[in-house]
Design a protein around this motif. Sequence first.
Motif, PDB file in Angstrom:
ATOM      1  N   THR A   1     -12.525  11.072  23.197  1.00 57.60           N
ATOM      2  CA  THR A   1     -12.070  11.497  24.522  1.00 57.60           C
ATOM      3  C   THR A   1     -12.691  10.567  25.559  1.00 57.60           C
ATOM      4  O   THR A   1     -13.576   9.769  25.244  1.00 57.60           O
ATOM      5  CB  THR A   1     -12.521  12.928  24.816  1.00 57.60           C
ATOM      6  N   LEU A   2     -12.217  10.695  26.809  1.00 52.15           N
ATOM      7  CA  LEU A   2     -12.762   9.836  27.861  1.00 52.15           C
ATOM      8  C   LEU A   2     -14.269  10.048  27.999  1.00 52.15           C
ATOM      9  O   LEU A   2     -15.049   9.101  28.113  1.00 52.15           O
ATOM     10  CB  LEU A   2     -12.064  10.129  29.187  1.00 52.15           C
TER      11      LEU A   2
ATOM     12  N   LYS B   1     -11.516   2.756  28.302  1.00 51.03           N
ATOM     13  CA  LYS B   1     -10.768   3.974  28.619  1.00 51.03           C
ATOM     14  C   LYS B   1      -9.318   3.638  28.963  1.00 51.03           C
ATOM     15  O   LYS B   1      -8.403   4.366  28.594  1.00 51.03           O
ATOM     16  CB  LYS B   1     -11.417   4.696  29.806  1.00 51.03           C
TER      17      LYS B   1
ATOM     18  N   SER C   1      -3.907   7.103  27.649  1.00 47.61           N
ATOM     19  CA  SER C   1      -4.629   7.063  28.914  1.00 47.61           C
ATOM     20  C   SER C   1      -3.759   6.545  30.055  1.00 47.61           C
ATOM     21  O   SER C   1      -4.103   6.699  31.216  1.00 47.61           O
ATOM     22  CB  SER C   1      -5.879   6.195  28.787  1.00 47.61           C
ATOM     23  N   GLN C   2      -2.654   5.909  29.710  1.00 40.92           N
ATOM     24  CA  GLN C   2      -1.782   5.387  30.758  1.00 40.92           C
ATOM     25  C   GLN C   2      -0.485   6.194  30.799  1.00 40.92           C
ATOM     26  O   GLN C   2      -0.063   6.723  29.773  1.00 40.92           O
ATOM     27  CB  GLN C   2      -1.454   3.910  30.504  1.00 40.92           C
TER      28      GLN C   2
ATOM     29  N   THR D   1     -10.019   7.910  40.014  1.00 39.95           N
ATOM     30  CA  THR D   1      -9.778   7.846  38.569  1.00 39.95           C
ATOM     31  C   THR D   1     -10.890   7.048  37.883  1.00 39.95           C
ATOM     32  O   THR D   1     -11.456   6.139  38.487  1.00 39.95           O
ATOM     33  CB  THR D   1      -8.434   7.155  38.259  1.00 39.95           C
TER      34      THR D   1
ATOM     35  N   ASP E   1     -14.112  11.386  33.418  1.00 34.70           N
ATOM     36  CA  ASP E   1     -12.950  11.803  32.623  1.00 34.70           C
ATOM     37  C   ASP E   1     -11.969  12.693  33.373  1.00 34.70           C
ATOM     38  O   ASP E   1     -11.275  13.484  32.749  1.00 34.70           O
ATOM     39  CB  ASP E   1     -13.426  12.524  31.362  1.00 34.70           C
TER      40      ASP E   1
END
Lengths: 467, 181
Positions: free
Chosen positions: A31-32, A456, A462-463, B41, B146
């Motif tokens: 995950t991020l 990330k 993620s995009q 972000t 995140d």
Amino acid sequence: MEVQEYAGAEAKQKRWDWGKLREPLVLGEPTLHKVTADIGQIIDRPPTVKFWIAILITGTLAAIGFACIAYTVAVGIGVWGNNNPVGWGWAITNFVWWIGIGHAGTLISAILYLFQQKWRTAINRAAEAMTIFAVMQAGLFPLIHTGRPWLAVYWLFPYPNQMQMWVNFRSPLEWDVFAVGTYFTVSLVFWYTGLIPDFATLRNFFRSKVKRSVYTFFSLGWTGSTRAWRHYEMAYLILAGLSTPLVLSVHSIVSMDFAMAILPGWHTTIFPPYFVAGAIFSGFAMVITLMVIAREVLGLHNYITLYHFDNMNKILLATGMMVGYAYSMEFFIAWYGANPYEQFVFINRATGPYWWAYWTMVFCNVVVPQIFWSKKMRRNIPVMFVASILVNVGMWFERFTIIATSLHRDFLPASWGYYAPTWVEVGIYVGTIGFFLTLFMLFAKYVPIIAISEVKAVLPGSQPKHH
Amino acid sequence: MAGMKKTAPVAVMGDFEDPDALLKAAEKIANAGYTTFDVYTPYPVHGLDRAMKLPKTKLSFFSLLGGLAGFFVALLMIWWTGAVDYKLNIGGKPLFAFQFAVPVTFELTVLFCALTTFAVMLVLSKLPRWYSPYQHDKGFQRAVDDLFVVVIPASDPRFILEDAMRLLENIGAKNVRVVED
């Protein structure tokens, strides 16, 4: 037969059935936040005893190097083995070697960025750090080689002084000052630009107050604002676009230190591309050496994968073939050009008193990378570790061969000589390796070694799918 | 909390986790007429600046100026020091020729352009600035980690607290909240 082939192709496609044509860049589908935590904890955890022992060893080597530099400066350049035919010995060999190593960092960070090679994201940060530290070592050598570095200020830099003298812009050595200076500065700016968002990420990750403050300071107060990102991304693109011709120019100009002279063995037009290929070759070898160690020690197996090493070893193979081509072409032109002095230099290179240096170079740079035709070998960590070290040994000998063999037997046999280094030169060289490794280890421990925000951005999902 | 202390709202905030939803939301906020809203972000999200209807950055123009400055400074320096101020005959070479000026001119063009790019990038991004009015907000702190955080500042000419909150809720923002000074 045809049916079988078709079935094979289908089976191959099935292996990547999950909608990806390439191997995943990051393993374990983090995950991020996991990415932040994985990289952040390297810096967050207290340094181990092993770390301090390693620093102690490399720091001692660096100290020996600086002691040897102090000795050279205090007593004079005569403590080196340089003599009349061979005015450039280990010092310039080491200069070219170190600056060449730096080139892979810029290639990965800038050129692969422009070509949208996404696999560069996991290794670019460390490779750029390597560039900066390698250029620092390189810069030391010409400076010490001047013998009186405190006077070198007005030899090297055009500033108004009381003698009203200026530097000689007609000399390739002066071009080198600007090339190396610009290269170092731009690499540093590029590296720091990449670090700003990561400093911000980790500033909020750490618990320790000291680390928070230091990271806050270096993050410049970055918030992740899209209004800032759009300037940032343009800046990154421009810096990559500038670094690309810059890195090609630096080693071209370094090669002109030789090629602009009229000496047989140096005076060839093949030098700029030949030097650039060699620089990228040795730089990638150093990246592999360092990344194999960093991956094991820091447990970065999910970020620096065999896919990365596979790609880097392919580049090693390709650039190894390029230098191999350059070696043979030099020989061919020496014969074809029908210049007896040129012919003598090359036959002397391969069979004269320095034959062992020449053949070490050929073995390490041309023969060793051939194992990377095999995919198994490209993904074999011990094999690539040994090969990458051998490549850098070979590239050191390449520079030594070019310098020593071209100089030691010039036009007049009466002035022939032989060059061997003294312990002082060996000490300085070993010292720069120690200094380089010390800097790199401190970097790996205290600076995010993986570009967090860039990783990330290439994670699956993620995009936006459509924009 | 509200009404306990006399505080002014600084901004309205909402969180997103899905980049596609974020893009649509940004477009809707822009369409609603807000001009100073921002999205925070952890990494650059492709197409977000266009969805927010932000103008293209002018950075490259300044980079060009920086590069040109480096180019002319280098040529001027090489010509003036060698061919005007101190004429020194070295090996019969010309005092000035563009051929030998190429490497240094190239390097200084790159150097000036890179430094200008970096400096102007900071200025345009309003950095360094070690303070943000939102910095104590837990969600905002996660925006570098995140979470995508949409912020409509109270300073926006279109800003009405209730409207802004309703808009964020309607477009699917989670944890819509008011940030107070």
